[in-house]
Design an enzyme around this catalytic site. Structure first.
Site, PDB file in Angstrom:
ATOM      1  N   ARG A   1      10.372   0.214   6.419  1.00 40.89           N
ATOM      2  CA  ARG A   1       8.981  -0.280   6.450  1.00 40.89           C
ATOM      3  C   ARG A   1       8.470  -0.439   7.825  1.00 40.89           C
ATOM      4  O   ARG A   1       7.181  -0.080   7.962  1.00 40.89           O
ATOM      5  CB  ARG A   1       9.273  -1.766   5.797  1.00 40.89           C
ATOM      6  CG  ARG A   1       8.024  -2.355   5.557  1.00 40.89           C
ATOM      7  CD  ARG A   1       8.349  -3.803   4.759  1.00 40.89           C
ATOM      8  NE  ARG A   1       8.611  -3.470   3.523  1.00 40.89           N
ATOM      9  CZ  ARG A   1       7.758  -3.305   2.537  1.00 40.89           C
ATOM     10  NH1 ARG A   1       6.373  -3.734   2.599  1.00 40.89           N
ATOM     11  NH2 ARG A   1       8.119  -3.089   1.331  1.00 40.89           N
TER      12      ARG A   1
ATOM     13  N   ILE B   1       2.997  -3.361   0.441  1.00 36.04           N
ATOM     14  CA  ILE B   1       2.274  -4.458   0.881  1.00 36.04           C
ATOM     15  C   ILE B   1       2.777  -4.411   2.326  1.00 36.04           C
ATOM     16  O   ILE B   1       3.842  -4.089   2.743  1.00 36.04           O
ATOM     17  CB  ILE B   1       3.272  -5.808   0.159  1.00 36.04           C
ATOM     18  CG1 ILE B   1       2.875  -5.835  -1.162  1.00 36.04           C
ATOM     19  CG2 ILE B   1       2.980  -6.948   0.892  1.00 36.04           C
ATOM     20  CD1 ILE B   1       3.607  -6.689  -2.028  1.00 36.04           C
TER      21      ILE B   1
ATOM     22  N   HIS C   1      -9.146  -5.922  -5.047  1.00 34.65           N
ATOM     23  CA  HIS C   1      -8.330  -6.259  -6.010  1.00 34.65           C
ATOM     24  C   HIS C   1      -9.037  -6.196  -7.447  1.00 34.65           C
ATOM     25  O   HIS C   1     -10.023  -7.002  -7.662  1.00 34.65           O
ATOM     26  CB  HIS C   1      -7.524  -7.601  -5.569  1.00 34.65           C
ATOM     27  CG  HIS C   1      -6.626  -7.986  -6.568  1.00 34.65           C
ATOM     28  ND1 HIS C   1      -5.351  -7.370  -6.656  1.00 34.65           N
ATOM     29  CD2 HIS C   1      -6.775  -8.862  -7.882  1.00 34.65           C
ATOM     30  CE1 HIS C   1      -4.761  -8.060  -7.823  1.00 34.65           C
ATOM     31  NE2 HIS C   1      -5.556  -8.843  -8.346  1.00 34.65           N
TER      32      HIS C   1
HETATM   33  C1  GRF Z   1      -8.780  -0.140  -7.785  1.00 31.02           C
HETATM   34  O1  GRF Z   1      -8.889  -0.651  -9.027  1.00 31.02           O
HETATM   35  C2  GRF Z   1      -8.480  -1.356  -6.949  1.00 31.02           C
HETATM   36  O2  GRF Z   1      -8.821  -2.513  -7.296  1.00 31.02           O
HETATM   37  C3  GRF Z   1      -6.985  -1.213  -6.818  1.00 31.02           C
HETATM   38  O3  GRF Z   1      -6.686  -0.098  -6.772  1.00 31.02           O
HETATM   39  C4  GRF Z   1      -7.551   0.694  -7.657  1.00 31.02           C
HETATM   40  C5  GRF Z   1      -7.852   2.062  -6.915  1.00 31.02           C
HETATM   41  O4  GRF Z   1      -7.597   2.993  -7.688  1.00 31.02           O
HETATM   42  N1  GRF Z   1      -6.421  -1.824  -5.625  1.00 31.02           N
HETATM   43  P1  GRF Z   1      -8.257   4.577  -7.332  1.00 31.02           P
HETATM   44  O5  GRF Z   1      -7.068   5.144  -6.316  1.00 31.02           O
HETATM   45  O6  GRF Z   1      -9.528   4.487  -6.454  1.00 31.02           O
HETATM   46  O7  GRF Z   1      -8.386   5.183  -8.794  1.00 31.02           O
END
Ligand code: GRF
Length: 212
Positions: free
Chosen positions: A83, A110, A127
């Site tokens: 990591r 993370i 998120h």
């Molecule tokens: C989004 O829905 C975001 O909320 C989450 O990951 C997704 C991104 O997906 N963190 P993508 O790679 O843009 O399709």
């Protein structure tokens, strides 16, 4: 001691904020930002990084002629070392490209407190839920399971916790009885793709004033 958020400098059209986007998957959100940046903005994506060689979103590097690099996990069985080594490689690349704002969009790792402390206030995450409700990697699944009637997206600064940092913006979507994980994901992505580039507009012109 708690590290404070230090926001990026106030940028201008002639000297836009240099953005890196970290992805692991399809990069649909990355594409939305890159489209937004096709009009002259106070921010510009200069670097796309992925931990995953197969991330579909890597195609956007070519499409928009942006430096795009895969940094896979180094080959060692010591997970902590792996990591740290991985984040050191990422950090070096960010420094090499004079990056000023990191966007996590579908980046499925993370970040350690050590990495975050170097960039705190200059890392945002997108998120797909109304935080603090439904943090973690399976937000849509958890929302549907809980029979929630609304969800949404949250754009937040990253701190040491998982999806716990300072909330910059949120937008709701309603859930109906026909929704499933996939339909909810699609609904929320539409909102995210509209909202987060605007949040970056606001960050880059100094609209946020935040204390830790
Ligand atoms: C989004 O829905 C975001 O909320 C989450 O990951 C997704 C991104 O997906 N963190 P993508 O790679 O843009 O399709």
């Amino acid at each position: 001691m708690e590290v404070e958020y230090i926001l990026p400098r106030i940028a201008s059209l002639v000297n836009p904020l240099r953005v890196a986007v970290l992805i692991s998957g399809t990069g649909a959100g990355l594409n939305a930002l890159l489209e937004h940046q096709q009009t002259s903005r106070t921010h510009s994506t200069k670097l796309i990084l992925s931990n995953n060689n197969d991330a579909y979103g890597l195609i956007y590097g070519n499409k928009y002629d942006i430096r795009c690099k895969v940094i896979p996990l180094p080959n060692t069985s010591n997970k902590d070392l792996q990591r740290t080594m991985h984040e050191d490689l990422i950090n070096q690349e960010l420094i090499n490209y004079n990056i000023e704002l990191i966007v996590l969009n579908g980046y499925m790792r993370i970040l350690t407190p050590s990495f975050v402390s170097k960039w705190k206030g200059r890392i945002i995450n997108i998120h797909p839920s109304l935080l603090p409700k439904f943090p973690g990697a399976h937000a849509h699944r958890d929302v549907i399971k809980a029979k929630a009637t609304e969800s949404g997206c949250t754009i937040h600064l990253v701190d040491d916790g998982v999806d716990t940092g300072y909330i910059l913006a949120q937008e709701k979507v309603s859930i109906n009885s026909l929704d499933n994980i996939k339909s909810l994901q699609e609904k929320i992505k539409k909102v995210e793709h509209r909202l987060y580039p605007k949040v970056i507009d606001d960050i880059s012109i100094g609209k946020y004033h935040i204390k830790s």
